[in-house]
Design an enzyme around this catalytic site. Structure first.
Site, PDB file in Angstrom:
ATOM      1  N   ALA A  26     -71.448 104.127  -0.994  1.00  0.00           N
ATOM      2  CA  ALA A  26     -70.190 104.750  -1.216  1.00  0.00           C
ATOM      3  C   ALA A  26     -69.259 103.892  -2.140  1.00  0.00           C
ATOM      4  O   ALA A  26     -69.470 102.779  -2.246  1.00  0.00           O
ATOM      5  CB  ALA A  26     -69.695 104.677   0.282  1.00  0.00           C
ATOM      6  N   GLY A  40     -75.293 104.237   0.979  1.00  0.00           N
ATOM      7  CA  GLY A  40     -75.333 105.975   0.846  1.00  0.00           C
ATOM      8  C   GLY A  40     -76.586 106.336  -0.237  1.00  0.00           C
ATOM      9  O   GLY A  40     -77.032 107.272  -0.352  1.00  0.00           O
ATOM     10  N   GLU A  98     -79.718 106.232   1.472  1.00  0.00           N
ATOM     11  CA  GLU A  98     -79.614 107.513   2.339  1.00  0.00           C
ATOM     12  C   GLU A  98     -80.122 108.796   1.447  1.00  0.00           C
ATOM     13  O   GLU A  98     -80.737 109.569   1.922  1.00  0.00           O
ATOM     14  CB  GLU A  98     -78.593 107.507   3.010  1.00  0.00           C
ATOM     15  CG  GLU A  98     -77.973 106.359   3.955  1.00  0.00           C
ATOM     16  CD  GLU A  98     -76.869 106.338   4.542  1.00  0.00           C
ATOM     17  OE1 GLU A  98     -76.764 106.284   5.931  1.00  0.00           O
ATOM     18  OE2 GLU A  98     -75.693 106.710   3.910  1.00  0.00           O
ATOM     19  N   GLU A 113     -74.254  98.194   4.691  1.00  0.00           N
ATOM     20  CA  GLU A 113     -73.101  98.698   5.309  1.00  0.00           C
ATOM     21  C   GLU A 113     -72.497  97.501   6.255  1.00  0.00           C
ATOM     22  O   GLU A 113     -71.315  97.369   6.514  1.00  0.00           O
ATOM     23  CB  GLU A 113     -73.242  99.953   6.008  1.00  0.00           C
ATOM     24  CG  GLU A 113     -73.287 101.240   5.159  1.00  0.00           C
ATOM     25  CD  GLU A 113     -74.828 101.576   4.659  1.00  0.00           C
ATOM     26  OE1 GLU A 113     -75.686 100.480   4.807  1.00  0.00           O
ATOM     27  OE2 GLU A 113     -75.183 102.691   4.521  1.00  0.00           O
TER      28      GLU A 113
HETATM   29  N1  CO8 Z   1     -68.306 101.209  -5.204  1.00  0.00           N
HETATM   30  C1  CO8 Z   1     -67.378 101.137  -6.088  1.00  0.00           C
HETATM   31  N2  CO8 Z   1     -67.751 100.508  -7.352  1.00  0.00           N
HETATM   32  C2  CO8 Z   1     -68.901  99.954  -7.304  1.00  0.00           C
HETATM   33  C3  CO8 Z   1     -69.857  99.991  -6.397  1.00  0.00           C
HETATM   34  C4  CO8 Z   1     -69.542 100.688  -5.074  1.00  0.00           C
HETATM   35  N3  CO8 Z   1     -70.266 100.585  -4.025  1.00  0.00           N
HETATM   36  N4  CO8 Z   1     -70.855  99.379  -6.801  1.00  0.00           N
HETATM   37  C5  CO8 Z   1     -70.619  98.796  -7.789  1.00  0.00           C
HETATM   38  N5  CO8 Z   1     -69.468  99.335  -8.369  1.00  0.00           N
HETATM   39  C6  CO8 Z   1     -68.955  98.989  -9.748  1.00  0.00           C
HETATM   40  C7  CO8 Z   1     -68.290  97.474  -9.768  1.00  0.00           C
HETATM   41  O1  CO8 Z   1     -66.984  97.676  -8.920  1.00  0.00           O
HETATM   42  C8  CO8 Z   1     -68.111  97.156 -11.016  1.00  0.00           C
HETATM   43  O2  CO8 Z   1     -66.947  97.985 -11.821  1.00  0.00           O
HETATM   44  P1  CO8 Z   1     -65.651  97.266 -12.771  1.00  0.00           P
HETATM   45  O3  CO8 Z   1     -66.587  96.817 -13.878  1.00  0.00           O
HETATM   46  O4  CO8 Z   1     -64.823  98.292 -12.857  1.00  0.00           O
HETATM   47  O5  CO8 Z   1     -65.232  96.209 -11.881  1.00  0.00           O
HETATM   48  C9  CO8 Z   1     -69.227  97.769 -11.456  1.00  0.00           C
HETATM   49  O6  CO8 Z   1     -69.586  98.960 -10.720  1.00  0.00           O
HETATM   50  C10 CO8 Z   1     -70.576  97.116 -11.966  1.00  0.00           C
HETATM   51  O7  CO8 Z   1     -70.768  96.174 -10.668  1.00  0.00           O
HETATM   52  P2  CO8 Z   1     -70.965  94.651 -10.702  1.00  0.00           P
HETATM   53  O8  CO8 Z   1     -70.026  93.937 -11.607  1.00  0.00           O
HETATM   54  O9  CO8 Z   1     -70.542  94.202  -9.183  1.00  0.00           O
HETATM   55  O10 CO8 Z   1     -72.378  94.588 -11.035  1.00  0.00           O
HETATM   56  P3  CO8 Z   1     -73.488  93.396 -10.581  1.00  0.00           P
HETATM   57  O11 CO8 Z   1     -74.755  93.711 -11.373  1.00  0.00           O
HETATM   58  O12 CO8 Z   1     -72.898  92.049 -10.415  1.00  0.00           O
HETATM   59  O13 CO8 Z   1     -73.796  94.114  -8.833  1.00  0.00           O
HETATM   60  C11 CO8 Z   1     -74.348  95.529  -7.257  1.00  0.00           C
HETATM   61  C12 CO8 Z   1     -74.420  95.244  -8.554  1.00  0.00           C
HETATM   62  C13 CO8 Z   1     -75.155  94.372  -6.556  1.00  0.00           C
HETATM   63  C14 CO8 Z   1     -74.632  96.943  -6.972  1.00  0.00           C
HETATM   64  C15 CO8 Z   1     -72.906  95.020  -6.619  1.00  0.00           C
HETATM   65  O14 CO8 Z   1     -71.901  96.008  -7.391  1.00  0.00           O
HETATM   66  C16 CO8 Z   1     -72.697  95.488  -5.228  1.00  0.00           C
HETATM   67  O15 CO8 Z   1     -72.860  94.828  -4.393  1.00  0.00           O
HETATM   68  N6  CO8 Z   1     -72.005  96.739  -5.104  1.00  0.00           N
HETATM   69  C17 CO8 Z   1     -71.514  97.339  -3.817  1.00  0.00           C
HETATM   70  C18 CO8 Z   1     -72.689  97.676  -3.038  1.00  0.00           C
HETATM   71  C19 CO8 Z   1     -72.270  98.152  -1.531  1.00  0.00           C
HETATM   72  O16 CO8 Z   1     -72.005  97.419  -0.659  1.00  0.00           O
HETATM   73  N7  CO8 Z   1     -72.250  99.523  -1.483  1.00  0.00           N
HETATM   74  C20 CO8 Z   1     -71.688 100.410  -0.357  1.00  0.00           C
HETATM   75  C21 CO8 Z   1     -72.639 100.229   0.703  1.00  0.00           C
HETATM   76  S1  CO8 Z   1     -72.013 100.876   2.409  1.00  0.00           S
HETATM   77  C22 CO8 Z   1     -72.110 102.605   2.172  1.00  0.00           C
HETATM   78  O17 CO8 Z   1     -72.701 103.123   1.337  1.00  0.00           O
HETATM   79  C23 CO8 Z   1     -71.624 103.396   3.235  1.00  0.00           C
HETATM   80  C24 CO8 Z   1     -70.521 103.145   4.210  1.00  0.00           C
HETATM   81  C25 CO8 Z   1     -69.178 102.681   3.203  1.00  0.00           C
HETATM   82  C26 CO8 Z   1     -67.752 102.230   4.119  1.00  0.00           C
HETATM   83  C27 CO8 Z   1     -66.826 101.365   3.598  1.00  0.00           C
HETATM   84  C28 CO8 Z   1     -65.903 100.806   4.514  1.00  0.00           C
HETATM   85  C29 CO8 Z   1     -64.667  99.758   3.759  1.00  0.00           C
END
Ligand code: CO8
Length: 261
Positions: free
Chosen positions: A69, A112, A115, A135
């Protein structure tokens, strides 16, 4: 909320019978904002009306299938906004698609994103793919089938380990636990997905639809009911033109051509 565009999910038709749905938000690791989820639903609804499409590939880019997400968007959405968005309807539009969908996964398939891969029928993973249901780390839990499709796919203990810890696993581990079907060199994932889509496209479409339905819905029925569903589907297929064509082609030692009738 980031600017939304209709290019965030692309629908491509690389060859006869095959469609590719491509998540296209590379700057955000294909994070699933509401626009992307709506576009995925729109593309699958469009494909439902396309009898000529026999296999679909769902993919992202080399770095991310989808990183879950969109956490930036989620931070400004209230619980009521989220409820009113009815994300489940958007996922269902994909889950209801009747023909085979191959998830071609490179990079991150998180939350997601994982999923979405699990709604697909066959998961192909690049060696560097990473799967996870993180999540819990953002204070929630899987909300689009992550806990339920996962336990059905990999059993209680693997599902518990992934959902409770939010850990990421690599492609080989995903294959070992029965999530990914094949692990490929990263640059071969789409090549293999296209080959498999071609194989599927050459098979009787009605047979594919009935098999998909029985495998998806049978396990939630009693065995007796599920066997009845299977038997009835088989009986429907017996009367199809494609069944007659397949038998004739076998007896005449030629290749069969299927029309989906
Ligand atoms: N949402 C928004 N932006 C994202 C996301 C995300 N899920 N994942 C990555 N990005 C963006 C980063 O913000 C960054 O953008 P910017 O350069 O503008 O700051 C860009 O993508 C690159 O990301 P990173 O610099 O973090 O890249 P890394 O290679 O260091 O790390 C990861 C990659 C491991 C994928 C890391 O970005 C990460 O952990 N992302 C989040 C993963 C996550 O937790 N996803 C959500 C899962 S939860 C869900 O899907 C459903 C429930 C949601 C409910 C939320 C309630 C608060």
């Amino acid at each position: 909320i980031q600017e939304n565009t209709d290019q965030e999910v692309l629908l491509e038709f690389p060859e006869e019978y095959i469609a590719v749905v491509r998540i296209n938000r590379p700057k955000a690791y294909n994070a699933l904002n509401l626009n992307v989820r709506s576009l995925i639903a729109e593309k699958f609804n469009e494909l439902k009306a396309r009898e000529d499409i026999r296999a679909v590939i769902l993919t992202g880019n080399e770095k991310a299938f989808a990183a879950g997400a969109d956490l930036k968007e989620m931070s400004v959405l209230s619980a009521v906004d989220y409820y009113k968005a009815h994300v489940e309807r958007l996922y269902n539009a994909f889950a209801d698609y009747p023909r085979p969908v191959i998830a071609a996964v490179n990079g991150f398939a998180l939350g997601g994103g994982m999923e979405l891969a699990m709604i697909s029928d066959i998961i192909l993973a690049g060696k560097s793919a990473k799967f996870g249901q993180p999540e819990v780390k953002v204070g929630v839990m899987p909300g689009a089938g992550g806990s339920q499709r996962l336990v059905r796919a990999v059993g209680k203990y693997n599902a518990m380990r992934m959902c409770l810890t939010g850990m990421m696993i690599g492609a080989d581990e995903a294959k070992d636990m029965g999530l990914a079907c094949e692990v490929l060199d990263d640059d071969q994932v789409m090549v293999r997905a296209m080959d498999m889509a071609r194989e599927l496209a050459a098979l009787p479409p009605l047979g594919l639809e009935h098999i998909k339905y029985a495998i998806l819905h049978g396990p939630d029925m009693s065995l007796e009911s599920a066997l009845g569903l299977e038997r009835k589907s088989m009986q429907v297929l017996l009367s199809s033109k494609d069944r007659a064509e397949a038998t004739a082609a076998f007896l005449e030692k030629r290749s069969a051509t299927f029309t989906g009738e």
